[in-house]
Design a protein around this motif. Structure first.
Motif, PDB file in Angstrom:
ATOM      1  N   ASN A 193      36.704  57.421  35.288  1.00  0.00           N
ATOM      2  CA  ASN A 193      35.606  57.354  36.254  1.00  0.00           C
ATOM      3  C   ASN A 193      35.641  56.046  37.046  1.00  0.00           C
ATOM      4  OD1 ASN A 193      34.234  55.318  34.618  1.00  0.00           O
ATOM      5  ND2 ASN A 193      33.754  57.017  33.228  1.00  0.00           N
ATOM      6  N   GLN A 194      34.771  55.977  38.042  1.00  0.00           N
ATOM      7  CA  GLN A 194      34.702  54.814  38.919  1.00  0.00           C
ATOM      8  C   GLN A 194      34.281  53.553  38.156  1.00  0.00           C
ATOM      9  OE1 GLN A 194      32.442  55.472  42.484  1.00  0.00           O
ATOM     10  NE2 GLN A 194      32.471  53.325  43.075  1.00  0.00           N
ATOM     11  N   GLU A 195      33.405  53.689  37.191  1.00  0.00           N
ATOM     12  CA  GLU A 195      32.955  52.541  36.415  1.00  0.00           C
ATOM     13  C   GLU A 195      34.117  51.895  35.657  1.00  0.00           C
ATOM     14  OE1 GLU A 195      31.368  55.587  36.366  1.00  0.00           O
ATOM     15  OE2 GLU A 195      29.696  54.954  37.640  1.00  0.00           O
ATOM     16  N   ASP A 196      34.993  52.722  35.070  1.00  0.00           N
ATOM     17  CA  ASP A 196      36.161  52.187  34.368  1.00  0.00           C
ATOM     18  C   ASP A 196      37.127  51.530  35.345  1.00  0.00           C
ATOM     19  OD1 ASP A 196      35.289  52.866  31.836  1.00  0.00           O
ATOM     20  OD2 ASP A 196      36.356  54.775  31.809  1.00  0.00           O
ATOM     21  N   TYR A 197      37.287  52.111  36.535  1.00  0.00           N
ATOM     22  CA  TYR A 197      38.129  51.518  37.584  1.00  0.00           C
ATOM     23  C   TYR A 197      37.628  50.114  37.910  1.00  0.00           C
ATOM     24  CZ  TYR A 197      39.725  50.719  42.424  1.00  0.00           C
ATOM     25  OH  TYR A 197      40.233  50.171  43.573  1.00  0.00           O
ATOM     26  N   VAL A 198      36.337  49.976  38.106  1.00  0.00           N
ATOM     27  CA  VAL A 198      35.758  48.672  38.432  1.00  0.00           C
ATOM     28  C   VAL A 198      35.928  47.713  37.248  1.00  0.00           C
ATOM     29  CG1 VAL A 198      33.604  47.456  38.932  1.00  0.00           C
ATOM     30  CG2 VAL A 198      34.161  49.574  40.156  1.00  0.00           C
ATOM     31  N   ALA A 199      35.583  48.153  36.055  1.00  0.00           N
ATOM     32  CA  ALA A 199      35.618  47.271  34.879  1.00  0.00           C
ATOM     33  C   ALA A 199      37.040  46.852  34.496  1.00  0.00           C
ATOM     34  CB  ALA A 199      34.949  47.966  33.692  1.00  0.00           C
ATOM     35  N   GLN A 200      38.008  47.755  34.620  1.00  0.00           N
ATOM     36  CA  GLN A 200      39.359  47.477  34.136  1.00  0.00           C
ATOM     37  C   GLN A 200      40.344  47.068  35.227  1.00  0.00           C
ATOM     38  OE1 GLN A 200      40.931  50.200  31.135  1.00  0.00           O
ATOM     39  NE2 GLN A 200      38.895  51.148  31.039  1.00  0.00           N
ATOM     40  N   PHE A 201      39.976  47.296  36.491  1.00  0.00           N
ATOM     41  CA  PHE A 201      40.942  47.011  37.553  1.00  0.00           C
ATOM     42  C   PHE A 201      40.393  46.036  38.593  1.00  0.00           C
ATOM     43  CE2 PHE A 201      43.683  48.465  41.206  1.00  0.00           C
ATOM     44  CZ  PHE A 201      44.869  47.971  40.696  1.00  0.00           C
ATOM     45  N   THR A 202      39.290  46.371  39.232  1.00  0.00           N
ATOM     46  CA  THR A 202      38.827  45.466  40.286  1.00  0.00           C
ATOM     47  C   THR A 202      38.181  44.194  39.729  1.00  0.00           C
ATOM     48  OG1 THR A 202      36.697  46.594  40.618  1.00  0.00           O
ATOM     49  CG2 THR A 202      38.554  47.318  41.965  1.00  0.00           C
ATOM     50  N   ASP A 203      37.319  44.312  38.735  1.00  0.00           N
ATOM     51  CA  ASP A 203      36.657  43.115  38.197  1.00  0.00           C
ATOM     52  C   ASP A 203      37.654  42.058  37.686  1.00  0.00           C
ATOM     53  OD1 ASP A 203      34.139  43.985  38.869  1.00  0.00           O
ATOM     54  OD2 ASP A 203      33.503  44.419  36.821  1.00  0.00           O
TER      55      ASP A 203
ATOM     56  N   TRP B 252      40.575  47.251  49.383  1.00  0.00           N
ATOM     57  CA  TRP B 252      40.744  48.188  48.271  1.00  0.00           C
ATOM     58  C   TRP B 252      40.317  49.568  48.771  1.00  0.00           C
ATOM     59  CZ3 TRP B 252      41.605  46.095  43.143  1.00  0.00           C
ATOM     60  CH2 TRP B 252      41.553  44.713  43.074  1.00  0.00           C
ATOM     61  N   MET B 253      41.133  50.590  48.519  1.00  0.00           N
ATOM     62  CA  MET B 253      40.818  51.951  48.983  1.00  0.00           C
ATOM     63  C   MET B 253      40.945  52.923  47.803  1.00  0.00           C
ATOM     64  SD  MET B 253      42.945  51.660  52.557  1.00  0.00           S
ATOM     65  CE  MET B 253      44.307  50.782  51.810  1.00  0.00           C
ATOM     66  N   ALA B 254      40.018  53.886  47.717  1.00  0.00           N
ATOM     67  CA  ALA B 254      40.058  54.830  46.603  1.00  0.00           C
ATOM     68  C   ALA B 254      39.222  56.064  46.904  1.00  0.00           C
ATOM     69  CB  ALA B 254      39.532  54.176  45.332  1.00  0.00           C
ATOM     70  N   ASP B 255      39.729  57.218  46.466  1.00  0.00           N
ATOM     71  CA  ASP B 255      38.889  58.419  46.471  1.00  0.00           C
ATOM     72  C   ASP B 255      38.328  58.674  45.074  1.00  0.00           C
ATOM     73  OD1 ASP B 255      40.974  59.563  44.986  1.00  0.00           O
ATOM     74  OD2 ASP B 255      41.358  61.176  46.403  1.00  0.00           O
ATOM     75  N   PHE B 256      38.700  57.836  44.112  1.00  0.00           N
ATOM     76  CA  PHE B 256      38.262  57.894  42.713  1.00  0.00           C
ATOM     77  C   PHE B 256      38.621  59.212  42.046  1.00  0.00           C
ATOM     78  CE2 PHE B 256      35.616  54.658  44.675  1.00  0.00           C
ATOM     79  CZ  PHE B 256      36.014  53.587  43.907  1.00  0.00           C
ATOM     80  N   ASP B 257      39.660  59.833  42.565  1.00  0.00           N
ATOM     81  CA  ASP B 257      40.222  61.018  41.934  1.00  0.00           C
ATOM     82  C   ASP B 257      41.650  60.661  41.534  1.00  0.00           C
ATOM     83  OD1 ASP B 257      40.677  63.580  40.997  1.00  0.00           O
ATOM     84  OD2 ASP B 257      41.064  64.384  42.985  1.00  0.00           O
ATOM     85  N   GLN B 258      42.562  60.744  42.486  1.00  0.00           N
ATOM     86  CA  GLN B 258      43.954  60.411  42.222  1.00  0.00           C
ATOM     87  C   GLN B 258      44.542  59.476  43.272  1.00  0.00           C
ATOM     88  OE1 GLN B 258      46.509  61.528  39.921  1.00  0.00           O
ATOM     89  NE2 GLN B 258      44.866  62.135  38.564  1.00  0.00           N
ATOM     90  N   LYS B 259      43.883  59.316  44.407  1.00  0.00           N
ATOM     91  CA  LYS B 259      44.442  58.521  45.497  1.00  0.00           C
ATOM     92  C   LYS B 259      43.818  57.128  45.546  1.00  0.00           C
ATOM     93  CE  LYS B 259      44.386  60.632  49.406  1.00  0.00           C
ATOM     94  NZ  LYS B 259      44.050  61.503  50.529  1.00  0.00           N
ATOM     95  N   PHE B 260      44.688  56.123  45.413  1.00  0.00           N
ATOM     96  CA  PHE B 260      44.270  54.732  45.465  1.00  0.00           C
ATOM     97  C   PHE B 260      45.276  53.963  46.299  1.00  0.00           C
ATOM     98  CE2 PHE B 260      42.612  56.533  41.613  1.00  0.00           C
ATOM     99  CZ  PHE B 260      41.359  55.976  41.474  1.00  0.00           C
ATOM    100  N   ALA B 261      44.798  52.932  46.992  1.00  0.00           N
ATOM    101  CA  ALA B 261      45.688  52.091  47.788  1.00  0.00           C
ATOM    102  C   ALA B 261      45.044  50.732  48.000  1.00  0.00           C
ATOM    103  CB  ALA B 261      45.983  52.753  49.135  1.00  0.00           C
ATOM    104  N   SER B 262      45.876  49.789  48.377  1.00  0.00           N
ATOM    105  CA  SER B 262      45.416  48.455  48.751  1.00  0.00           C
ATOM    106  C   SER B 262      46.203  48.032  49.980  1.00  0.00           C
ATOM    107  CB  SER B 262      45.660  47.441  47.636  1.00  0.00           C
ATOM    108  OG  SER B 262      44.956  47.795  46.479  1.00  0.00           O
ATOM    109  N   PHE B 263      45.531  47.318  50.866  1.00  0.00           N
ATOM    110  CA  PHE B 263      46.167  46.823  52.083  1.00  0.00           C
ATOM    111  C   PHE B 263      45.973  45.318  52.131  1.00  0.00           C
ATOM    112  CE2 PHE B 263      45.814  45.739  56.644  1.00  0.00           C
ATOM    113  CZ  PHE B 263      47.112  46.046  57.014  1.00  0.00           C
TER     114      PHE B 263
END
Length: 101
Positions: A14-24, A41-52
């Motif tokens: 989920n998005q909360e885990d993405y924030v806690a384990q990756f962005t934070d 930071w770019m994300a659909d919080f499904d399978q597509k993620f990117a950074s520019f």
């Protein structure tokens, strides 16, 4: 200036885990990288993620790529299918379109 596009898959529930384990853990250290002009930071919080990223110089980008931060990110078990491309920035046109100041 030089730019990078990272595309990847994040295998977290989920998005909360993405924030806690990756962005934070990584946002502040990335922000402190020498020569970083911006990171989006770019994300659909499904399978597509990117950074520019936009860097002041190619040397700054290369130093970042050789840094401990990138080593740590590369070892994350939930980060999959990472593809990194880089390009010189066309600065005059990018100023017109507000991509850089």
């Amino acid at each position: 200036m030089h730019a990078q596009i990272f595309t990847y898959v994040i295998d977290l529930p989920n998005q909360e885990d993405y924030v806690a384990q990756f962005t934070d853990p990584f946002a502040a250290p990335v922000a402190a990288a020498k020569g970083l002009y911006s990171k989006v930071w770019m994300a659909d919080f499904d399978q597509k993620f990117a950074s520019f990223y936009v860097w002041e110089t190619k040397a700054d980008m290369e130093a970042f790529m050789a840094s401990e931060i990138i080593e740590q990110v590369g070892q994350l078990p939930f980060l999959k299918s990472l593809i990194i491309t880089d390009y010189p920035v066309v600065e005059d046109a990018s100023r017109i379109t507000k991509g850089i100041r």
